[in-house]
Scaffold this motif. Structure first.
Motif, PDB file in Angstrom:
ATOM      1  N   TRP A  35      27.496  14.020   2.533  1.00  0.00           N
ATOM      2  CA  TRP A  35      26.629  14.779   2.287  1.00  0.00           C
ATOM      3  C   TRP A  35      25.354  13.397   2.116  1.00  0.00           C
ATOM      4  CZ3 TRP A  35      26.277  19.727  -0.115  1.00  0.00           C
ATOM      5  CH2 TRP A  35      24.966  19.504  -1.138  1.00  0.00           C
ATOM      6  N   GLN A  36      24.624  14.728   1.989  1.00  0.00           N
ATOM      7  CA  GLN A  36      22.766  14.803   2.921  1.00  0.00           C
ATOM      8  C   GLN A  36      22.392  14.449   1.451  1.00  0.00           C
ATOM      9  OE1 GLN A  36      22.019  13.052   5.314  1.00  0.00           O
ATOM     10  NE2 GLN A  36      24.268  13.214   6.085  1.00  0.00           N
ATOM     11  N   GLY A  37      23.000  15.577   0.025  1.00  0.00           N
ATOM     12  CA  GLY A  37      22.029  15.563  -0.833  1.00  0.00           C
ATOM     13  C   GLY A  37      22.313  14.847  -2.090  1.00  0.00           C
ATOM     14  N   ALA A  38      21.836  15.264  -3.198  1.00  0.00           N
ATOM     15  CA  ALA A  38      21.984  13.908  -4.470  1.00  0.00           C
ATOM     16  C   ALA A  38      23.225  13.711  -4.735  1.00  0.00           C
ATOM     17  CB  ALA A  38      20.793  14.558  -5.700  1.00  0.00           C
ATOM     18  N   LYS A  39      23.690  11.919  -4.610  1.00  0.00           N
ATOM     19  CA  LYS A  39      24.749  11.652  -5.308  1.00  0.00           C
ATOM     20  C   LYS A  39      24.789  10.413  -7.041  1.00  0.00           C
ATOM     21  CE  LYS A  39      26.360  11.226  -0.624  1.00  0.00           C
ATOM     22  NZ  LYS A  39      26.739  10.184   0.573  1.00  0.00           N
ATOM     23  N   GLY A  40      25.839  10.922  -7.441  1.00  0.00           N
ATOM     24  CA  GLY A  40      26.436  10.829  -8.425  1.00  0.00           C
ATOM     25  C   GLY A  40      26.421  11.332  -9.477  1.00  0.00           C
ATOM     26  N   TYR A  41      25.391  10.838 -10.710  1.00  0.00           N
ATOM     27  CA  TYR A  41      25.436  12.513 -12.269  1.00  0.00           C
ATOM     28  C   TYR A  41      24.810  13.354 -12.811  1.00  0.00           C
ATOM     29  CZ  TYR A  41      30.518   9.540 -12.328  1.00  0.00           C
ATOM     30  OH  TYR A  41      31.610   8.403 -12.093  1.00  0.00           O
ATOM     31  N   VAL A  42      25.026  14.566 -12.839  1.00  0.00           N
ATOM     32  CA  VAL A  42      24.184  15.035 -12.575  1.00  0.00           C
ATOM     33  C   VAL A  42      22.956  14.487 -13.830  1.00  0.00           C
ATOM     34  CG1 VAL A  42      25.100  17.107 -12.003  1.00  0.00           C
ATOM     35  CG2 VAL A  42      25.115  16.185 -14.390  1.00  0.00           C
ATOM     36  N   GLN A  43      23.825  13.927 -14.661  1.00  0.00           N
ATOM     37  CA  GLN A  43      22.204  13.309 -16.395  1.00  0.00           C
ATOM     38  C   GLN A  43      21.433  12.371 -15.485  1.00  0.00           C
ATOM     39  OE1 GLN A  43      25.479  13.765 -16.701  1.00  0.00           O
ATOM     40  NE2 GLN A  43      26.276  11.746 -16.827  1.00  0.00           N
ATOM     41  N   GLU A  44      22.237  11.436 -14.799  1.00  0.00           N
ATOM     42  CA  GLU A  44      21.731  10.062 -14.133  1.00  0.00           C
ATOM     43  C   GLU A  44      19.972  11.301 -13.286  1.00  0.00           C
ATOM     44  OE1 GLU A  44      24.473   7.934 -12.814  1.00  0.00           O
ATOM     45  OE2 GLU A  44      24.493   7.128 -14.617  1.00  0.00           O
ATOM     46  N   ILE A  45      20.762  12.303 -12.197  1.00  0.00           N
ATOM     47  CA  ILE A  45      19.884  12.626 -11.016  1.00  0.00           C
ATOM     48  C   ILE A  45      18.868  13.493 -11.541  1.00  0.00           C
ATOM     49  CG2 ILE A  45      19.784  14.446  -9.600  1.00  0.00           C
ATOM     50  CD1 ILE A  45      21.455  11.748  -8.487  1.00  0.00           C
ATOM     51  N   ALA A  46      18.955  14.186 -12.824  1.00  0.00           N
ATOM     52  CA  ALA A  46      18.128  14.469 -13.929  1.00  0.00           C
ATOM     53  C   ALA A  46      16.566  13.524 -14.419  1.00  0.00           C
ATOM     54  CB  ALA A  46      18.746  15.471 -15.073  1.00  0.00           C
ATOM     55  N   SER A  47      17.284  12.391 -14.920  1.00  0.00           N
ATOM     56  CA  SER A  47      16.272  11.721 -15.588  1.00  0.00           C
ATOM     57  C   SER A  47      15.558  10.375 -14.834  1.00  0.00           C
ATOM     58  CB  SER A  47      17.604  10.400 -16.274  1.00  0.00           C
ATOM     59  OG  SER A  47      18.357   9.796 -15.283  1.00  0.00           O
ATOM     60  N   ALA A  48      16.396  11.123 -13.536  1.00  0.00           N
ATOM     61  CA  ALA A  48      14.975  10.458 -12.267  1.00  0.00           C
ATOM     62  C   ALA A  48      13.819  11.049 -11.583  1.00  0.00           C
ATOM     63  CB  ALA A  48      16.306  10.005 -11.115  1.00  0.00           C
ATOM     64  N   GLN A  49      13.916  13.331 -12.112  1.00  0.00           N
ATOM     65  CA  GLN A  49      13.285  14.228 -12.133  1.00  0.00           C
ATOM     66  C   GLN A  49      11.789  14.203 -12.574  1.00  0.00           C
ATOM     67  OE1 GLN A  49      13.922  15.688  -9.157  1.00  0.00           O
ATOM     68  NE2 GLN A  49      15.649  13.955  -9.533  1.00  0.00           N
ATOM     69  N   ALA A  50      10.567  14.750 -11.908  1.00  0.00           N
ATOM     70  CA  ALA A  50       9.010  14.393 -12.562  1.00  0.00           C
ATOM     71  C   ALA A  50       9.051  15.382 -13.217  1.00  0.00           C
ATOM     72  CB  ALA A  50       8.022  14.824 -11.635  1.00  0.00           C
ATOM     73  N   ILE A  51      10.335  15.327 -14.520  1.00  0.00           N
ATOM     74  CA  ILE A  51      10.386  16.157 -16.202  1.00  0.00           C
ATOM     75  C   ILE A  51       9.540  15.313 -17.354  1.00  0.00           C
ATOM     76  CG2 ILE A  51      11.918  17.722 -17.321  1.00  0.00           C
ATOM     77  CD1 ILE A  51      13.911  17.558 -15.020  1.00  0.00           C
ATOM     78  N   SER A  52       8.940  16.976 -18.218  1.00  0.00           N
ATOM     79  CA  SER A  52       8.462  16.198 -18.480  1.00  0.00           C
ATOM     80  C   SER A  52       9.245  16.070 -20.456  1.00  0.00           C
ATOM     81  CB  SER A  52       6.902  17.038 -19.563  1.00  0.00           C
ATOM     82  OG  SER A  52       6.642  17.086 -20.457  1.00  0.00           O
ATOM     83  N   TRP A  53      10.549  15.092 -20.184  1.00  0.00           N
ATOM     84  CA  TRP A  53      10.874  15.288 -21.309  1.00  0.00           C
ATOM     85  C   TRP A  53      10.507  15.648 -23.403  1.00  0.00           C
ATOM     86  CZ3 TRP A  53      15.497  16.188 -19.083  1.00  0.00           C
ATOM     87  CH2 TRP A  53      15.494  15.938 -18.135  1.00  0.00           C
ATOM     88  N   PRO A  54       9.817  14.882 -23.547  1.00  0.00           N
ATOM     89  CA  PRO A  54       9.302  15.307 -24.458  1.00  0.00           C
ATOM     90  C   PRO A  54       8.634  16.427 -24.600  1.00  0.00           C
ATOM     91  CG  PRO A  54       7.930  13.330 -24.294  1.00  0.00           C
ATOM     92  CD  PRO A  54       8.030  14.294 -22.952  1.00  0.00           C
ATOM     93  N   GLN A  67      14.628   8.874 -23.074  1.00  0.00           N
ATOM     94  CA  GLN A  67      13.351   9.509 -21.875  1.00  0.00           C
ATOM     95  C   GLN A  67      12.411  10.218 -22.438  1.00  0.00           C
ATOM     96  OE1 GLN A  67      13.210   8.127 -18.767  1.00  0.00           O
ATOM     97  NE2 GLN A  67      14.692   9.035 -17.592  1.00  0.00           N
ATOM     98  N   GLY A  68      12.542  10.863 -24.040  1.00  0.00           N
ATOM     99  CA  GLY A  68      11.913  11.408 -24.493  1.00  0.00           C
ATOM    100  C   GLY A  68      11.937  12.904 -25.561  1.00  0.00           C
ATOM    101  N   LEU A  69      13.580  13.126 -24.313  1.00  0.00           N
ATOM    102  CA  LEU A  69      13.883  14.462 -25.254  1.00  0.00           C
ATOM    103  C   LEU A  69      13.989  14.651 -27.047  1.00  0.00           C
ATOM    104  CD1 LEU A  69      14.916  17.143 -24.324  1.00  0.00           C
ATOM    105  CD2 LEU A  69      17.485  16.153 -24.240  1.00  0.00           C
TER     106      LEU A  69
END
Length: 332
Positions: free
Chosen positions: A271-290, A313-315
């Motif tokens: 698997w060449q895609g994201a590995k781990g847990y969805v919430q941890e992968i989400a936290s690393a994205q360029a998302i404006s959590w607030p 992260q500010g959510l």
């Protein structure tokens, strides 16, 4: 029988007798409060009691000691012992009234060795309205099991469900070894308050799912696809997690202007895609959590971890919506 008045923050109130939970009485009075399981096993209906006395219907094992000390209760699990003031507003949405209807299996198709898609057919006279993201209870031989509706609109008198095979699961043996087209069942719903909440301020809509938790997420995505006006100045993120490739059994095909799909696996070597847990992968994205909204559906561990991690992260707490999948086990 004593009756008490339950006051909400936005000056709304309703009556509740001493033997009825705060949640049931609210729904009976067309007051919409957050809820999911009705069984004091998830946190969706958590509310804070500002004034008054309540009593638990059953031992509550979900809230922390700190939350209890601060006055938090599960509205599905408490009955009033006085007039009550709650630190919550109603949802401002009229929920479709749940109903019980007979239904027949229209089709049952194997999606993976452990997942089937079941299509239920309701009688033509039944007007089954629901909000994308809600669930139903299937009733068989006196037992109930909850399943999310996997589509956004009621068409052709049909409801579609994704169902996973769990060892010892309450209905698993039936779905995977016995069920056949035209079997007669009963369906109760729609239920739950997991649905899209439009918020002009929010810039990111983040959808997190594990396993068949993709079902209500798929329904919400279909709703957004059909209503592009809801997505002006917003980006939609979908992160769907599983163990192996076969767990990602559905392919999202949407034409949003700003949409990013990130499949996530934990136990796939090739698997060449994201590995781990969805919430941890989400936290690393360029998302404006607030200024983000999060809709999470799947395992209790994922939902709880996601809320804790993303809040750091500010959510904002009021922008986290969840539907926890809780497995029902056959009584031994």
């Amino acid at each position: 029988m004593a009756t008490h008045i339950i006051h909400l923050k936005n000056n709304k109130s309703y009556t509740c007798d001493e033997n009825t939970s705060l949640l049931k009485a609210a729904l009976d009075n067309d007051i919409s409060l957050e809820y999911s399981c009705f069984e004091a096993r998830c946190r969706s209906c958590r509310v804070k009691v500002l004034e008054g006395e309540v009593e638990n219907l059953q031992d509550e094992q979900v809230l922390t000691t700190e939350e209890k000390a601060a006055g938090y209760v599960l509205s599905c699990n408490v009955i009033p012992r006085s007039d009550i003031k709650l630190a919550v507003e109603d949802l401002g949405v009229k929920l479709p009234k749940p109903q019980v209807s007979p239904c027949k299996i229209s089709s049952i198709a194997t999606v993976t060795p452990n997942i089937v898609e079941v299509v239920l057919r309701l009688p033509p006279k039944v007007d089954f309205q629901f909000l994308a993201g809600q669930y139903v209870d299937i009733i068989r031989n006196g037992h109930k099991r909850s399943y999310s509706i996997s589509h956004s609109q009621y068409e052709g008198n049909q409801l579609k469900l994704f169902i996973r095979n769990y060892e010892g699961g309450l209905f698993s043996n039936y779905w995977f070894n016995e069920a056949k087209p035209n079997d007669l069942l009963r369906v109760e719903g729609p239920l739950g308050t997991f649905f899209y909440r439009h918020n002009e301020v929010c810039t990111d809509i983040v959808l997190l799912a594990t396993g068949t938790g993709i079902a209500p997420i798929k329904a919400i995505l279909e709703q957004l696809q059909a209503s592009p006006e809801l997505l002006v100045n917003k980006k939609v993120w979908l992160l769907w997690g599983g163990r192996k490739k076969e767990d990602l059994f559905w392919k999202p095909d949407f034409t949003f202007a700003h949409f990013e799909y990130i499949p996530v696996l934990t136990r796939e070597d090739d698997w060449q895609g994201a590995k781990g847990y969805v919430q941890e992968i989400a936290s690393a994205q360029a998302i404006s959590w607030p200024t983000a909204q999060v809709y999470a559906c799947g395992s209790e561990a994922m939902v709880q971890s996601a809320q804790e991690l993303l809040s750091k992260q500010g959510l904002k707490e009021e922008n986290f919506f969840a539907d926890v999948f809780i497995q029902a086990i056959e009584n031994k």
